[in-house]
Motif scaffolding. Structure first.
Motif, PDB file in Angstrom:
ATOM      1  N   PRO A  16       0.828  -1.214   0.000  1.00  0.00           N
ATOM      2  CA  PRO A  16       0.000   0.000   0.000  1.00  0.00           C
ATOM      3  C   PRO A  16       0.861   1.262   0.000  1.00  0.00           C
ATOM      4  N   SER A  17       0.450   2.258  -0.788  1.00  0.00           N
ATOM      5  CA  SER A  17       1.266   3.464  -0.963  1.00  0.00           C
ATOM      6  C   SER A  17       1.500   4.202   0.354  1.00  0.00           C
ATOM      7  N   ALA A  18       0.525   4.215   1.252  1.00  0.00           N
ATOM      8  CA  ALA A  18       0.711   4.895   2.544  1.00  0.00           C
ATOM      9  C   ALA A  18       1.784   4.182   3.365  1.00  0.00           C
ATOM     10  N   GLU A  19       1.797   2.863   3.330  1.00  0.00           N
ATOM     11  CA  GLU A  19       2.813   2.098   4.058  1.00  0.00           C
ATOM     12  C   GLU A  19       4.195   2.326   3.452  1.00  0.00           C
ATOM     13  N   ALA A  21       5.192   4.973   1.793  1.00  0.00           N
ATOM     14  CA  ALA A  21       5.590   6.353   2.103  1.00  0.00           C
ATOM     15  C   ALA A  21       6.110   6.456   3.534  1.00  0.00           C
ATOM     16  N   GLU A  22       5.499   5.745   4.457  1.00  0.00           N
ATOM     17  CA  GLU A  22       5.924   5.782   5.858  1.00  0.00           C
ATOM     18  C   GLU A  22       7.301   5.139   6.018  1.00  0.00           C
TER      19      GLU A  22
END
Length: 96
Positions: A16-19, A21-22
């Protein structure tokens, strides 16, 4: 001891892109800390690749392993390490 390290990053497309990015943000913070401490002396991006060449200045193999395995992106990397020695023909004294 100086080490030349090539790191190739291969983030899975289904992460997932949010993961992603983090993880990338944590990686940047960690690398900045190491650069400020002079353990991570140089880092260069390899044009056209999600990869870098870096120079580490650490006490020994164990310290390098601890640093590299602590990278947040470590599980997504292929890493190649080459130990470096000062060349007898080198004229600069500030590169050891």
């Amino acid at each position: 001891m100086l080490f030349h390290v090539r790191m190739d990053v291969k983030i899975p497309h289904d992460l997932p892109s949010a993961e992603a990015a983090e993880i990338i943000a944590r990686e940047k913070t960690y690398s900045h800390e190491l650069q400020r401490s002079r353990k991570w002396r140089h880092i260069w991006r390899i044009a056209g690749e999600y990869a870098n060449y870096s120079i580490f200045d650490v006490t020994d193999n164990t310290e390098l392993h601890e640093i590299l395995s602590g990278l947040p992106l470590f599980k997504f990397m292929d890493i190649e390490v080459t130990p470096l020695l000062r060349h007898p023909s080198a004229i600069r004294e500030d590169d050891t």
